[in-house]
Design a protein around this motif. Sequence first.
Motif, short mmCIF file in Angstrom:
data_model
loop_
_atom_site.label_atom_id
_atom_site.label_comp_id
_atom_site.label_asym_id
_atom_site.label_seq_id
_atom_site.Cartn_x
_atom_site.Cartn_y
_atom_site.Cartn_z
N ILE A 75 -21.26 -56.14 -11.65
CA ILE A 75 -21.73 -55.58 -10.30
C ILE A 75 -20.99 -54.42 -9.62
CG2 ILE A 75 -22.54 -56.27 -7.72
CD1 ILE A 75 -23.44 -59.05 -8.85
N PHE A 76 -21.31 -53.32 -9.65
CA PHE A 76 -20.70 -52.14 -9.18
C PHE A 76 -20.58 -51.98 -7.62
CE2 PHE A 76 -21.39 -47.36 -8.93
CZ PHE A 76 -20.01 -47.18 -8.77
N GLN A 77 -19.45 -52.20 -6.99
CA GLN A 77 -19.26 -52.22 -5.73
C GLN A 77 -19.01 -50.94 -5.45
OE1 GLN A 77 -18.07 -56.84 -4.64
NE2 GLN A 77 -16.95 -55.26 -3.63
N MET A 78 -19.78 -50.52 -4.21
CA MET A 78 -19.62 -48.87 -3.59
C MET A 78 -19.51 -48.72 -2.27
SD MET A 78 -22.06 -45.99 -4.80
CE MET A 78 -21.33 -45.03 -6.03
N THR A 79 -18.56 -48.38 -1.77
CA THR A 79 -18.39 -48.12 -0.39
C THR A 79 -18.56 -46.80 -0.03
OG1 THR A 79 -16.03 -47.50 -0.23
CG2 THR A 79 -16.45 -49.71 -0.56
N CYS A 80 -18.75 -46.76 1.31
CA CYS A 80 -19.22 -45.27 1.96
C CYS A 80 -18.00 -44.41 2.38
CB CYS A 80 -20.15 -45.69 3.09
SG CYS A 80 -21.77 -46.21 2.63
N ARG A 81 -16.58 -45.08 2.51
CA ARG A 81 -15.58 -44.84 2.80
C ARG A 81 -15.13 -43.45 2.30
NH1 ARG A 81 -12.04 -48.72 1.78
NH2 ARG A 81 -11.97 -47.92 -0.20
N ASP A 82 -15.05 -43.40 0.90
CA ASP A 82 -14.46 -42.29 0.33
C ASP A 82 -15.14 -41.10 -0.18
OD1 ASP A 82 -12.15 -43.90 0.34
OD2 ASP A 82 -12.76 -45.10 -0.89
N ARG A 83 -16.49 -41.19 -0.50
CA ARG A 83 -17.38 -40.36 -0.83
C ARG A 83 -18.49 -39.79 0.02
NH1 ARG A 83 -17.78 -44.06 -6.07
NH2 ARG A 83 -17.44 -45.58 -4.16
N ASN A 84 -18.76 -38.59 0.04
CA ASN A 84 -19.86 -37.94 0.68
C ASN A 84 -21.15 -38.38 0.05
OD1 ASN A 84 -20.08 -36.00 -1.10
ND2 ASN A 84 -19.53 -34.36 0.18
N ARG A 85 -22.34 -38.09 0.53
CA ARG A 85 -23.56 -38.28 0.19
C ARG A 85 -23.83 -37.49 -1.47
NH1 ARG A 85 -27.16 -35.97 4.79
NH2 ARG A 85 -25.28 -36.57 5.95
N ILE A 86 -23.20 -36.59 -1.69
CA ILE A 86 -23.14 -35.91 -3.00
C ILE A 86 -22.37 -36.42 -3.92
CG2 ILE A 86 -22.60 -33.74 -4.41
CD1 ILE A 86 -22.67 -32.22 -1.73
N ALA A 87 -21.22 -36.96 -3.83
CA ALA A 87 -20.44 -37.72 -4.74
C ALA A 87 -21.00 -39.19 -4.92
CB ALA A 87 -18.75 -37.85 -3.97
N LEU A 88 -21.56 -39.86 -3.86
CA LEU A 88 -22.16 -40.98 -3.97
C LEU A 88 -23.49 -41.26 -5.14
CD1 LEU A 88 -22.09 -42.53 -0.30
CD2 LEU A 88 -20.75 -43.31 -2.06
N GLN A 89 -23.90 -40.22 -4.79
CA GLN A 89 -25.18 -40.13 -5.67
C GLN A 89 -24.90 -39.78 -7.24
OE1 GLN A 89 -29.21 -38.63 -3.49
NE2 GLN A 89 -27.56 -37.33 -2.70
N SER A 90 -23.93 -39.06 -7.12
CA SER A 90 -23.55 -38.29 -8.53
C SER A 90 -22.88 -39.65 -9.24
CB SER A 90 -22.55 -37.25 -8.36
OG SER A 90 -21.75 -37.08 -9.73
N ASP A 91 -22.11 -40.34 -8.44
CA ASP A 91 -21.55 -41.44 -9.10
C ASP A 91 -22.64 -42.66 -9.49
OD1 ASP A 91 -18.90 -40.55 -9.19
OD2 ASP A 91 -18.12 -42.07 -7.68
N LEU A 92 -23.38 -42.54 -8.82
CA LEU A 92 -24.80 -43.50 -9.09
C LEU A 92 -25.20 -43.22 -10.41
CD1 LEU A 92 -26.18 -44.27 -5.65
CD2 LEU A 92 -25.56 -46.03 -7.12
N LEU A 93 -25.59 -41.89 -10.70
CA LEU A 93 -25.96 -41.32 -11.95
C LEU A 93 -25.16 -41.66 -12.75
CD1 LEU A 93 -27.33 -37.78 -10.74
CD2 LEU A 93 -28.80 -40.10 -10.76
N SER A 94 -23.86 -41.45 -12.73
CA SER A 94 -22.94 -41.65 -13.93
C SER A 94 -22.78 -43.24 -14.26
CB SER A 94 -21.47 -41.32 -13.30
OG SER A 94 -21.65 -39.99 -12.98
N ALA A 95 -22.62 -44.11 -13.14
CA ALA A 95 -22.60 -45.47 -13.32
C ALA A 95 -24.05 -45.80 -14.33
CB ALA A 95 -22.83 -46.19 -12.13
N HIS A 96 -25.05 -45.25 -13.95
CA HIS A 96 -26.28 -45.60 -14.94
C HIS A 96 -26.25 -45.28 -16.46
CE1 HIS A 96 -30.51 -46.03 -15.94
NE2 HIS A 96 -30.37 -44.90 -16.48
N VAL A 97 -25.62 -43.93 -16.31
CA VAL A 97 -25.60 -43.67 -17.86
C VAL A 97 -24.49 -44.35 -18.44
CG1 VAL A 97 -24.39 -41.65 -19.02
CG2 VAL A 97 -26.01 -41.13 -17.36
#
Lengths: 296, 229
Positions: A75-97
């Motif tokens: 379970i991939f935990q993701m906080t809002c502290r270190d990334r803006n909306r661009i990085a968060l979404q991009s990391d989600l795409l990366s995690a999926h891949v």
Amino acid sequence: MGSSKFQEALQSGKFVVTAEAGPLKGTSTTELEEIASVLRGKVDALNVTDQQSSVMRLGSMATCHLLKDWGMEPIFQMTCRDRNRIALQSDLLSAHVLGIENCLALTGDLPSLGDHRQAKPVYDLDSVQLLWAIKRLNEGYDIAGNELKGKTNFFAGAVVNPGADTEAAYELQIIKMQKKIEAGARFFQTQAVYDPVTFAKFMKRVEHFKVPVLAGVIPLKSAGMARFMNKNVAGVFVPEQFITKMAEAENKVKAGIEIAANLIKDLKNICQGVHLMAIGWEKKVPEILKTAGLIS
Amino acid sequence: MITAERKSFDQIKESIKEFESLLVLGCGTCVSVCMAGGEKEVGLLASELRIKNRLDGRDVRIGEATIQRQCDQEFIGPILETARKYDAVLSMACGAGVQLVAEMLAPMRVIPALNTRFIGITQEEGVWVERCRACGNCVLADYGGICPITMCAKSLVNGPCGGSKGGKCEASNEKDCAWVLIYNRLKKQNRLENIFKMFMPKDYSTQAHPAQMVNEAYLKVGVEEKHGK
Ligand code: SF4
Ligand code: SF4
């Protein structure tokens, strides 16, 4: 696209067990691999924390990917502290891949609690908005409304603190829980619970949401740890009887395991599962589950 | 108002050590109210510098002046000639004031004596607290007049984080959790339903820096008047 193994476990109606592993500071993964081999087959999924307590370490996404290689459901935990909306979404795409299918959205502790106190906090999105972003990516769009070439398929969850200490804080937790569900949260993991009676009341309040809740369990290691949490951790209240038991116990490990196992037995009748945050005791999780009668 | 606090004396001294004459320039608006850069503070700092220079056996000419606002050309204009008689200006205005004075005196050196802090209010005598981050899209109406962007350490707009303890913020036991305040205020107003809706991600493009603001109507009237004359 199918559902994740963790999602299937929740849907099967069985009492689900998740545990938590925190990556280390540095590139060493030996400890994580050992934890994975101890917990494989014993828990339904393993949360990987994201720069927990704002202490910089190996990332959650890479660790989740390794866990998959080692035969674990992450379970991939993701906080809002270190990334803006661009990085968060991009990391989600990366995690999926990378094959990661479960995601837990969190606000994230303030940098001032960690080891890079001078860092600039981000909080561009909050946890509700992050859940909504995951929902949009699952639907094939980013949050700006652009269509994706290939969407994600996350089973998203969130946290709730059932032990909030004032009326306002308690009601706010429930209001926020409802908003998280509306934004796409499909399971909840809670802050550590030590009082099943109070927790049962909380579960009654949120029953109508019909979203599975895994109660947080932190095994006590000492009376000092319990007192520390009572004083410093929001929403955690360790009753005096446990503190005395820990103080008096000759074998603290045994006592800690017993308390945790008894809690799990009680929680079994109250909610849909438990989330074991062992904080250094990850390898003792099987023993706790065995004592609780969940595994043989 | 804009709040600011004076830099340490050592820091100030270090930043002006190369000059043989210096105009300490105060600002009579915000920083005067928060007792950091008004006429009184100009007098104090100038005397401190004179005493220190005398002790160090240095001969530095130190002048004093305070104008109503350093963020307004209109008020800086009349002081330019005086200022140019010095090697440098030690400005006791907020960062905006320092920059406008520096622009109008360029290439003369203008040194800041203050650290600009925030937009805030006077809570009690000698205590100022932040209230607004100038986000460019005020949402106070939704939150009972309490700003979640400023008052919540994480600027959360959809409810509190899990760190709120005893009504206090995760950041410090001395700071109230903004969300507890918001809840209590909205409850008293019978408007709790307000925070049940999801607030969308904030539009931070309004905060693209450097920001600019134009009053079209005023500009138009101004142009018409000029043409009329
Ligand atoms: S919402 Fe808060 S930060 Fe934004 S303008 Fe209003 S008071 Fe200032
Ligand atoms: S404790 Fe309250 S004010 Fe502090 S960051 Fe959390 S929600 Fe915001």
